[in-house]
Scaffold this motif. Structure first.
Motif, PDB file in Angstrom:
ATOM      1  N   ALA A 122     -11.707  -2.101  12.996  1.00 32.86           N
ATOM      2  CA  ALA A 122     -10.396  -2.712  12.784  1.00 32.86           C
ATOM      3  C   ALA A 122     -10.525  -4.000  11.970  1.00 32.86           C
ATOM      4  N   ARG A 125     -10.971  -3.006   8.346  1.00 32.96           N
ATOM      5  CA  ARG A 125      -9.707  -2.607   7.727  1.00 32.96           C
ATOM      6  C   ARG A 125      -8.823  -3.830   7.456  1.00 32.96           C
ATOM      7  N   TYR A 126      -8.836  -4.787   8.381  1.00 36.73           N
ATOM      8  CA  TYR A 126      -8.044  -6.003   8.195  1.00 36.73           C
ATOM      9  C   TYR A 126      -8.512  -6.758   6.946  1.00 36.73           C
ATOM     10  N   CYS A 130      -6.011  -7.092   3.892  1.00 31.78           N
ATOM     11  CA  CYS A 130      -5.394  -8.423   3.829  1.00 31.78           C
ATOM     12  C   CYS A 130      -6.140  -9.373   2.896  1.00 31.78           C
ATOM     13  N   SER A 220      -5.153  -6.988  14.815  1.00 38.30           N
ATOM     14  CA  SER A 220      -5.597  -6.654  13.463  1.00 38.30           C
ATOM     15  C   SER A 220      -4.566  -5.786  12.756  1.00 38.30           C
ATOM     16  N   TYR A 221      -4.049  -4.782  13.462  1.00 33.20           N
ATOM     17  CA  TYR A 221      -3.104  -3.868  12.818  1.00 33.20           C
ATOM     18  C   TYR A 221      -1.729  -4.494  12.641  1.00 33.20           C
ATOM     19  N   GLN A 223      -1.375  -7.572  11.559  1.00 29.19           N
ATOM     20  CA  GLN A 223      -1.565  -8.223  10.260  1.00 29.19           C
ATOM     21  C   GLN A 223      -1.647  -7.200   9.133  1.00 29.19           C
ATOM     22  N   ILE A 224      -2.283  -6.064   9.413  1.00 29.81           N
ATOM     23  CA  ILE A 224      -2.389  -5.016   8.394  1.00 29.81           C
ATOM     24  C   ILE A 224      -1.009  -4.483   8.019  1.00 29.81           C
ATOM     25  N   CYS A 244      -6.203   3.785   6.908  1.00 33.86           N
ATOM     26  CA  CYS A 244      -6.332   3.406   8.321  1.00 33.86           C
ATOM     27  C   CYS A 244      -6.127   4.582   9.269  1.00 33.86           C
TER      28      CYS A 244
END
Length: 315
Positions: A122, A125-126, A130, A220-221, A223-224, A244
């Motif tokens: 995660a 991915r962030y 981002c 995290s998601y 913010q994603i 994701c």
């Protein structure tokens, strides 16, 4: 064996694993899908490891974490399934006390490690979505190695009290475990002592493993999703979110049965015992099988590498 089931003892030399109580006559049939899942797990995860190792374009943080996940899945399934199949096929239900505690430790430590790997994914991915221009700088090889080491150490340390707590209790009633393998709560419930320390620590470990990890993943998601919604076109949003989906699928496949099994074991939800034992096996066997399949199907780079490998083998 019959004597050990009825005679008082304080330190049993062996435990007796019943398998799936109430479904003894179906053990052989149940073993077929279990064995099939294990074979798929072995083939799928070794394929992921081989592809990432041999394909230089996949030497990135996301795929390093995927390799960690594959190794964790292999250890987690291998620590349980041989015992289960031995029980189902050979009617070999005895497991030595120390071997039971060792299995217990491996199951819980690698479950924590797997959860930590999902948090690391995660994070990847962030950063990728981002802070795309700084991704290679923020998550360089040194940082990835440190994250991997922290994930492993957390799992090893958090699960360490389990066997020590289980060892200290006297077992003077029975050594029969109505389970297919050794886990913390089914083992300590056999003790003829106040096991609140074990129960409280298990709840603390559960909150640390699932509660905090799910919270970090959710943050995290959040913010994603904010970053994705700021993208100018629908196509860009769909394409970015598509990177994701594999991670979200494996998270759901792991946390849903894990949370259900952990809570039902601890709080004794009113469900049939055989259903609970089956579910406890599902959370150990199904995610390790599904993870390489999900990433193989949903991740274009892995899918293309696998197709090239198959094509080369065929020519």
């Amino acid at each position: 064996m019959s004597d050990s089931n009825t005679t008082d003892f304080t330190n049993p030399s062996t435990f007796i694993l019943l398998g799936i109580p109430g479904l003894e006559s179906a053990h052989v049939w149940i073993s077929i899908p279990f064995c099939t899942m294990y074979i798929i797990t072995i083939l799928g995860n070794f394929t992921i490891l081989f592809i990432v190792k041999t394909e230089p374009s996949l030497h990135e943080p996301m795929y390093y974490f995927l390799c960690m996940l594959a190794i964790t899945d292999l250890v987690l399934s291998t620590s349980t399934l041989p015992t289960i199949l031995s029980n189902f096929w050979l009617i070999s239900r005895e497991i030595e006390f120390n071997a039971c505690l060792t299995q217990l430790y491996f199951i819980h430590s690698f479950s924590v490690i797997e959860s930590g790997v999902f948090v690391a994914m995660a994070l990847d991915r962030y950063v990728a979505i981002c802070h795309p221009l700084r991704h290679s700088t923020i998550l360089n090889n040194t940082v990835v190695a440190k994250i991997g080491l922290a994930v492993v150490l957390r799992g090893a340390i958090l699960a360490l009290p389990y066997p020590f707590l289980a060892r200290q209790w006297p077992y003077c009633r029975t050594n029969i475990i109505p389970y297919t393998h050794c886990e913390h709560m089914p083992v300590v419930k056999l003790a003829c002592a106040d096991i609140r320390i074990s129960s409280y620590y298990g709840l603390f470990a559960l909150i640390s493993r699932i509660g905090l990890d799910v919270l970090f993943i959710a943050l995290s998601y959040t913010q994603i999703l904010r970053a994705i919604l700021r993208l100018p076109t629908k196509e860009a949003r769909v394409k970015t979110f598509g990177t994701c989906t594999s991670h979200l699928c494996v998270i759901l496949a792991f946390y849903t049965p894990t949370l259900f099994s952990s809570l039902s074991t601890r709080f004794g939800l009113n469900i049939p015992l055989h259903f609970h034992v089956l579910f406890a096996n599902i959370y150990l066997l199904v995610p390790p099988m599904l993870n390489p399949i999900i990433y193989g199907v949903r991740t274009r780079q892995i899918r293309d590498s696998l197709l090239r490998l198959v094509t080369l083998k065929g020519t």
